[in-house]
Design a protein around this motif. Structure first.
Motif, short mmCIF file in Angstrom:
data_model
loop_
_atom_site.label_atom_id
_atom_site.label_comp_id
_atom_site.label_asym_id
_atom_site.label_seq_id
_atom_site.Cartn_x
_atom_site.Cartn_y
_atom_site.Cartn_z
N THR A 11 0.83 -1.27 0.16
CA THR A 11 0.21 -0.05 -0.01
C THR A 11 1.04 1.26 -0.04
OG1 THR A 11 0.09 -0.10 2.47
CG2 THR A 11 -2.06 -1.36 1.29
N GLU A 13 4.23 3.79 -1.76
CA GLU A 13 4.39 4.71 -2.67
C GLU A 13 4.80 3.43 -3.82
OE1 GLU A 13 6.47 8.33 -2.37
OE2 GLU A 13 4.63 9.12 -1.52
N ILE A 14 5.69 2.43 -3.61
CA ILE A 14 6.12 1.92 -4.54
C ILE A 14 5.04 0.50 -4.69
CG2 ILE A 14 7.67 0.19 -5.08
CD1 ILE A 14 9.76 1.60 -3.94
N ARG A 36 -0.10 -3.32 7.54
CA ARG A 36 -0.94 -3.20 8.88
C ARG A 36 -2.41 -2.48 8.68
NH1 ARG A 36 3.86 -0.39 11.66
NH2 ARG A 36 3.57 0.82 9.68
N ARG A 37 -2.35 -1.59 7.87
CA ARG A 37 -3.83 -0.88 7.91
C ARG A 37 -4.76 -1.48 6.96
NH1 ARG A 37 -0.66 4.98 6.99
NH2 ARG A 37 0.82 3.52 6.24
N ASP A 55 1.54 -7.95 10.18
CA ASP A 55 2.51 -7.21 10.73
C ASP A 55 3.85 -8.26 10.06
OD1 ASP A 55 4.95 -5.87 12.05
OD2 ASP A 55 3.21 -4.98 13.13
N ILE A 56 5.02 -7.79 9.72
CA ILE A 56 6.09 -8.58 9.21
C ILE A 56 6.87 -8.93 10.73
CG2 ILE A 56 6.28 -7.65 6.87
CD1 ILE A 56 8.64 -5.86 8.01
N LEU A 75 8.40 -5.13 0.33
CA LEU A 75 8.33 -3.74 0.19
C LEU A 75 8.26 -3.11 1.62
CD1 LEU A 75 6.07 -2.99 -2.95
CD2 LEU A 75 8.75 -3.23 -2.65
N ALA A 76 7.84 -3.75 2.46
CA ALA A 76 7.56 -3.31 3.81
C ALA A 76 8.55 -2.67 4.62
CB ALA A 76 6.77 -4.28 4.83
N ALA A 112 13.13 -4.75 -2.25
CA ALA A 112 13.42 -3.21 -2.53
C ALA A 112 14.37 -2.80 -1.72
CB ALA A 112 12.13 -2.20 -2.86
N SER A 113 15.87 -2.53 -2.16
CA SER A 113 16.64 -1.89 -1.17
C SER A 113 16.84 -0.46 -1.47
CB SER A 113 18.22 -2.53 -1.27
OG SER A 113 19.16 -1.90 -0.39
N TYR A 142 19.12 5.17 7.89
CA TYR A 142 18.43 4.60 6.68
C TYR A 142 19.36 3.77 5.80
CZ TYR A 142 15.24 3.97 2.73
OH TYR A 142 14.58 3.50 1.55
N LYS A 146 19.90 -0.34 5.64
CA LYS A 146 19.93 -0.89 4.22
C LYS A 146 21.03 -1.70 3.85
CE LYS A 146 15.68 0.50 2.06
NZ LYS A 146 14.73 -0.65 2.11
N VAL A 172 12.35 7.66 -5.45
CA VAL A 172 11.09 7.42 -6.16
C VAL A 172 10.14 8.62 -6.28
CG1 VAL A 172 9.17 5.81 -6.64
CG2 VAL A 172 11.43 4.89 -5.87
N1 LIG Z 1 10.02 5.90 -1.87
C1 LIG Z 1 11.14 6.00 -2.15
O1 LIG Z 1 11.82 6.96 -2.72
C2 LIG Z 1 12.14 5.07 -1.85
C3 LIG Z 1 13.30 4.82 -2.88
C4 LIG Z 1 14.36 3.96 -2.67
C5 LIG Z 1 14.09 2.66 -1.89
N2 LIG Z 1 12.70 2.61 -1.48
C6 LIG Z 1 12.48 1.26 -0.72
O2 LIG Z 1 11.34 0.65 -1.08
C7 LIG Z 1 10.55 0.02 -0.37
C8 LIG Z 1 8.86 0.62 -0.37
O3 LIG Z 1 9.13 1.96 -0.12
P1 LIG Z 1 7.80 2.76 -0.19
O4 LIG Z 1 8.36 4.13 -0.83
O5 LIG Z 1 6.73 2.20 -0.88
O6 LIG Z 1 7.57 2.98 1.26
P2 LIG Z 1 6.20 3.43 1.99
O7 LIG Z 1 5.24 4.19 1.04
O8 LIG Z 1 6.31 4.05 3.44
O9 LIG Z 1 5.19 2.17 2.20
C9 LIG Z 1 5.58 1.24 3.08
C10 LIG Z 1 4.68 0.06 3.26
O10 LIG Z 1 5.07 -0.93 4.14
C11 LIG Z 1 4.07 -1.24 5.07
N3 LIG Z 1 4.54 -1.66 6.48
C12 LIG Z 1 5.42 -0.58 7.20
N4 LIG Z 1 5.72 -1.28 8.14
C13 LIG Z 1 5.05 -2.50 8.33
C14 LIG Z 1 5.00 -3.71 9.23
N5 LIG Z 1 5.69 -3.62 10.33
N6 LIG Z 1 4.31 -4.86 8.56
C15 LIG Z 1 3.66 -4.90 7.45
N7 LIG Z 1 3.82 -3.76 6.76
C16 LIG Z 1 4.29 -2.75 7.02
C17 LIG Z 1 3.25 0.23 4.88
O11 LIG Z 1 1.71 -0.19 5.11
P3 LIG Z 1 1.24 -0.02 6.90
O12 LIG Z 1 2.04 1.37 7.42
O13 LIG Z 1 -0.44 -0.10 6.67
O14 LIG Z 1 1.67 -1.21 7.47
C18 LIG Z 1 3.15 0.17 3.41
O15 LIG Z 1 2.40 -0.58 2.87
C19 LIG Z 1 11.27 0.16 1.08
O16 LIG Z 1 12.03 -0.67 1.53
C20 LIG Z 1 11.93 1.64 0.97
O17 LIG Z 1 13.34 1.81 1.57
C21 LIG Z 1 11.76 3.65 -1.32
#
Ligand SMILES: NC(=O)c1ccc[n+]([C@@H]2O[C@H](COP(=O)([O-])OP(=O)(O)OC[C@H]3O[C@@H](n4cnc5c(N)ncnc54)[C@H](OP(=O)(O)O)[C@@H]3O)[C@@H](O)[C@H]2O)c1
Length: 336
Positions: A11, A13-14, A36-37, A55-56, A75-76, A112-113, A142, A146, A172
């Motif tokens: 859920t 951004e990715i 979780r949500r 929850d993971i 991705l969590a 996704a690192s 962070y 990673k 992203v």
């Molecule tokens: N966005 C970027 O610019 C970017 C760049 C490089 C790498 N990445 C990596 O790509 C991955 C995904 O990033 P994103 O941008 O999509 O992150 P995000 O928008 O913050 O989404 C995080 C997701 O993880 C879930 N989550 C968080 N804690 C959790 C838990 N304890 N158990 C189960 N689910 C959980 C969240 O939903 P709930 O909160 O509802 O649980 C949500 O679905 C991450 O590893 C991030 O480091 C992101």
């Protein structure tokens, strides 16, 4: 045979753009996501994407999620929070995911690192390739997490049959990934990266916020292009391994400022030295800002391997991605 895919963090951004892409992918039979949500895939009209809450940190939930899956996508992640808060989800939770994926005997694990895994080191080569060790930067948790996690992943899957794909996106962005703009706004509202400079500019009438541009180029990748790369990894196109993801070209802080209707001021001096100070100040506001360091230290990746081996063909370059992000930020009131 069409694939059954399990996704943690669908859920975010990715995650959401990936779910949309998998819904349309004829090579995918069904997708089960977990976060979780509450979330209702049917509300988006999706018919083969399913969702459950979990929850993971809960190993039982992961075992149930991965049961019968061909591919796991992880991705969590907790991008925001203190070093201690995030560590539990990011290190322990991710370890749980990797161990559960191995125990479930999935074919492929896609994680996704981030570019942050390399670390923001002054001695980095001008263009990082996947051959450069992912050392992380201790000063930015962070980044440190990673890097540590990539190394934990290698240990956990060693000796198993699981093929592991690690993608390392840069920042992203895109209409559905406005975290970059949100954090820029936050930093301007709650903290002042260059107080002296702003005090001077504040004497001018009706100044719009000013971003200090130290001349550091920033890569962006569009969320739909990340979904394309993840889709290729899920399908097992190309060999397992690490893949950098960055759209073509770069943007500057000045271009980010212009895109959101703000101003920028070119700040003098060596970018890295100034940037380190800026990163510290932004870190005070929000210590987990990946891009605070990205603004500070030139960290650029070569995404040629993903193009060659995954057949990745990103549709958007950095300026276009920025434009789409800024339009969306304006339309959704993020800049009000
Ligand atoms: N966005 C970027 O610019 C970017 C760049 C490089 C790498 N990445 C990596 O790509 C991955 C995904 O990033 P994103 O941008 O999509 O992150 P995000 O928008 O913050 O989404 C995080 C997701 O993880 C879930 N989550 C968080 N804690 C959790 C838990 N304890 N158990 C189960 N689910 C959980 C969240 O939903 P709930 O909160 O509802 O649980 C949500 O679905 C991450 O590893 C991030 O480091 C992101």
């Amino acid at each position: 045979m069409p694939l059954t895919v399990a996704v943690t963090g669908p859920t975010g951004e990715i995650g959401l753009p990936l779910m949309e892409a998998l819904e349309r992918d004829p090579g995918v039979e069904s997708v089960l996501g977990m976060a979780r949500r509450p979330f209702e895939p049917a509300a988006a009209g999706w018919e083969k994407v399913f969702y459950r809450r979990g929850d993971i940190l809960d190993r039982g939930s992961l075992a149930a999620l991965f049961d019968g899956a061909d591919v796991v996508v992880h991705l969590a992640f907790a991008i925001f929070g203190s070093r201690e808060q995030t560590r539990r989800v990011n290190l322990q939770g991710s370890r749980n995911v990797f161990e559960a994926a191995v125990a479930a005997g999935v074919k492929r694990l896609v994680y996704a690192s981030s570019v942050a895994a390399y670390g923001f080191h002054a001695g980095n080569p001008p263009l990082l390739t996947e051959g450069v060790p992912a050392r992380g930067s201790e000063s930015l948790y962070y980044s440190a997490q990673k890097a540590e996690l990539e190394s934990a992943l290698s240990e956990i899957v060693a000796g198993s049959e699981v093929d592991v794909y690690v993608v390392r996106p840069c920042v992203v962005a895109g209409p559905r990934a406005t975290m970059l703009v949100q954090q820029v706004v936050k930093s301007a509202r709650f903290g002042d990266p260059l107080p002296a400079l702003r005090r001077g500019l504040g004497r001018l009438p009706l100044v719009r916020p000013v971003l200090p541009d130290a001349g550091v180029p920033i890569q962006l990748v569009h969320h739909d292009d990340v979904a394309r790369a993840l889709g290729a990894a899920i399908a097992g196109v190309g060999p397992p391994g690490a893949y950098n993801l960055a759209g073509k070209g770069e943007v500057s802080v000045a271009e980010i400022a212009a895109a959101i209707g703000w101003r920028s001021v070119r700040v003098p001096g060596p970018a890295v030295g100034l940037g380190a100070g800026l990163a510290k100040r932004l870190s005070f506001v929000s210590p987990q800002l990946e891009w605070a360091a990205a603004f500070a230290t030139p960290v650029l990746m070569d995404a040629g391997k993903a193009r060659r081996e995954l057949g990745w063909d990103p549709h958007f370059d950095a300026p276009e991605t920025l434009l789409q992000t800024a339009i969306s930020a304006r339309e959704t009131g993020l800049l009000d």
